[in-house]
Scaffold this active site. Structure first.
Site, PDB file in Angstrom:
ATOM      1  N   ILE A 207       0.861  -1.185   0.000  1.00 51.12           N
ATOM      2  CA  ILE A 207       0.000   0.000   0.000  1.00 51.12           C
ATOM      3  C   ILE A 207       0.897   1.235   0.000  1.00 51.12           C
ATOM      4  O   ILE A 207       1.752   1.377   0.879  1.00 51.12           O
ATOM      5  CB  ILE A 207      -0.926   0.034   1.237  1.00 51.12           C
ATOM      6  CG1 ILE A 207      -1.856  -1.178   1.270  1.00 51.12           C
ATOM      7  CG2 ILE A 207      -1.737   1.334   1.266  1.00 51.12           C
ATOM      8  CD1 ILE A 207      -2.871  -1.240   0.138  1.00 51.12           C
ATOM      9  N   HIS A 208       0.697   2.130  -0.984  1.00 56.21           N
ATOM     10  CA  HIS A 208       1.525   3.336  -1.008  1.00 56.21           C
ATOM     11  C   HIS A 208       0.869   4.535  -1.688  1.00 56.21           C
ATOM     12  O   HIS A 208       1.361   5.652  -1.567  1.00 56.21           O
ATOM     13  CB  HIS A 208       2.837   3.056  -1.742  1.00 56.21           C
ATOM     14  CG  HIS A 208       2.699   3.019  -3.238  1.00 56.21           C
ATOM     15  ND1 HIS A 208       2.222   1.924  -3.903  1.00 56.21           N
ATOM     16  CD2 HIS A 208       2.947   3.965  -4.177  1.00 56.21           C
ATOM     17  CE1 HIS A 208       2.193   2.192  -5.196  1.00 56.21           C
ATOM     18  NE2 HIS A 208       2.618   3.417  -5.396  1.00 56.21           N
ATOM     19  N   ARG A 209      -0.237   4.338  -2.398  1.00 56.25           N
ATOM     20  CA  ARG A 209      -0.831   5.442  -3.163  1.00 56.25           C
ATOM     21  C   ARG A 209      -1.212   6.609  -2.271  1.00 56.25           C
ATOM     22  O   ARG A 209      -1.675   6.432  -1.145  1.00 56.25           O
ATOM     23  CB  ARG A 209      -2.080   4.952  -3.908  1.00 56.25           C
ATOM     24  CG  ARG A 209      -1.814   4.022  -5.056  1.00 56.25           C
ATOM     25  CD  ARG A 209      -1.395   4.767  -6.302  1.00 56.25           C
ATOM     26  NE  ARG A 209      -1.226   3.851  -7.426  1.00 56.25           N
ATOM     27  CZ  ARG A 209      -0.791   4.202  -8.617  1.00 56.25           C
ATOM     28  NH1 ARG A 209      -0.489   5.467  -8.855  1.00 56.25           N
ATOM     29  NH2 ARG A 209      -0.654   3.324  -9.585  1.00 56.25           N
ATOM     30  N   ARG A 242       6.665   5.929   2.516  1.00 55.30           N
ATOM     31  CA  ARG A 242       5.551   6.869   2.727  1.00 55.30           C
ATOM     32  C   ARG A 242       4.529   6.272   3.682  1.00 55.30           C
ATOM     33  O   ARG A 242       4.067   6.935   4.622  1.00 55.30           O
ATOM     34  CB  ARG A 242       4.877   7.204   1.399  1.00 55.30           C
ATOM     35  CG  ARG A 242       3.635   8.091   1.571  1.00 55.30           C
ATOM     36  CD  ARG A 242       2.792   8.118   0.312  1.00 55.30           C
ATOM     37  NE  ARG A 242       3.496   8.740  -0.788  1.00 55.30           N
ATOM     38  CZ  ARG A 242       3.165   8.587  -2.069  1.00 55.30           C
ATOM     39  NH1 ARG A 242       2.156   7.805  -2.400  1.00 55.30           N
ATOM     40  NH2 ARG A 242       3.831   9.209  -3.017  1.00 55.30           N
ATOM     41  N   ASP A 280      -2.401  -1.472  -3.988  1.00 54.37           N
ATOM     42  CA  ASP A 280      -2.913  -0.310  -4.713  1.00 54.37           C
ATOM     43  C   ASP A 280      -1.931   0.101  -5.810  1.00 54.37           C
ATOM     44  O   ASP A 280      -2.073   1.151  -6.428  1.00 54.37           O
ATOM     45  CB  ASP A 280      -3.207   0.868  -3.772  1.00 54.37           C
ATOM     46  CG  ASP A 280      -1.993   1.345  -2.985  1.00 54.37           C
ATOM     47  OD1 ASP A 280      -0.871   0.829  -3.220  1.00 54.37           O
ATOM     48  OD2 ASP A 280      -2.155   2.230  -2.120  1.00 54.37           O
TER      49      ASP A 280
END
Length: 359
Positions: A207-209, A242, A280
């Site tokens: 998950i990073h978006r 992030r 994502d």
């Protein structure tokens, strides 16, 4: 010797560029100058990819990261322009949809240098995504648009970007990367043994978006869903810097197995041996398919619509109930992954299209 400049900044771009760079070196008809904007700078997000995939070290590294979208893109634009003035290439190659992509394309176009966009025509139709803005702007000014799918070609036609020589269905270059590097990953990666992961008995998640990380409630809901899946099947997540920062700032706790970001060989090994994928990431959706794994997409939409249309993936957004439903659906589903959705020998086709442009 003729020169082209390749602009790179993020992990998926390193993977794609590895294929084309190898073909360029094999043919020896022009010199490739690689520029790393520095957008991904962590060793496990950047350096290791150049080492593992035998990509030539960048001639230039702009070290631009950790800024707002406007500041990052602006500084990249200035830095790339200086390099293009010095190198005087015939064309600039950009990949995907990052700030590096847009900055490279803008700098080249303003100097009258041909812009080649690999992975053109993709659309999420979600203008809240910075990546969508980058895609549309880059496609609008590119001289050669290399689309991975028919859907990409049709999107460009609907937007009025026409011309048989300008818009080409090339297929997805990432398929070439998975095919070529999977053999090396089998030999060199031992991550599954190190983590004591059982074959087909863990879920790989990333998950990073921005849309998922800046909205803390969304991120919490996603991790709640992953925690529920983890009760049934171990969930392993290489944690993006992030996402790590947001988790720590908001004290988000999780029961899943968190590991540091991994190199490409380790990621391919995790993909090969996992049960399914939750992500994502656009690139990982396809890498899951190439490795014959179903994918739960933690977004409301996907650019890779053919994966959903053919039953290989489901979009669930940040809805934890939908995530669990998708997991329950896919855990016993058998699919025919032999369909050729993304072409073959894509790198060579792209190389030939570039040669036609600059000859």
């Amino acid at each position: 010797m003729k020169k082209i400049v390749t602009i790179l900044g993020a992990r998926p771009q390193f993977v794609k560029a590895a294929v084309l760079s190898r073909i360029i070196r094999e043919h020896g008809e022009f010199e490739e100058i690689i520029v790393h904007t520095g957008q991904h700078f962590d060793q496990n997000m950047s350096d290791i990819f150049f080492e593992e995939m035998e990509i030539p070290k960048p001639k230039y590294n702009l070290h631009i990261n950790g800024l707002s979208h406007a500041a990052m893109t602006g500084q990249m634009l200035i830095g790339v322009e200086k390099i293009l003035l010095d190198e005087k290439p015939l064309a600039v190659v950009v990949y995907g949809d990052t700030n590096s992509t847009l900055a490279g394309a803008l700098a080249a176009k303003k100097m009258g240098i041909s812009v080649i966009h690999v992975e053109a025509g993709l659309r999420s139709f979600n203008m809240n995504m910075p990546e969508e803005i980058n895609r549309i702007a880059t496609d609008t000014i590119s001289d050669l648009l290399l689309c991975p799918t028919d859907v990409g070609v049709q999107n460009l036609k609907k937007e009025g970007i026409l011309g048989s020589e300008k818009v080409v269905k090339s297929g997805d270059i990432m398929k070439d990367a998975v095919t070529y590097y999977s053999k090396k990953a089998n030999e060199k990666s031992s991550i599954c043994n190190k983590l004591m992961l059982e074959e087909n008995n863990f879920v790989l998640a990333t998950i990073h978006r921005q849309d998922n990380t800046v909205h803390v409630e969304k991120l919490k809901a996603i991790f709640t869903g992953l925690d529920e899946i983890n009760v049934q099947c171990k969930v392993v997540m290489p944690l993006h810097p992030r996402t790590k920062k947001i988790i720590e700032e908001n004290n988000i706790e999780t029961s899943i197995t968190i590991i540091e970001p991994v190199g490409y060989f380790d990621m391919l090994s995790l993909l090969k041996h996992c049960k399914m994928v939750v992500t994502d990431s656009g690139g990982l959706q396809k890498e899951a398919y190439f490795n014959k794994k179903h994918c739960i997409i933690a977004r409301e939409e996907t650019e890779w619509v053919e994966l959903v249309q053919n039953g290989f993936a489901k979009t669930v957004g940040s809805n934890q109930l939908k995530m669990i439903e998708a997991f329950d659906y896919f855990k016993s589903k058998k699919s025919d992954f032999s369909k050729n959705l993304y072409g073959k020998d894509v790198g060579l086709k792209i190389y030939n299209e570039i040669m036609n442009l600059i000859k």
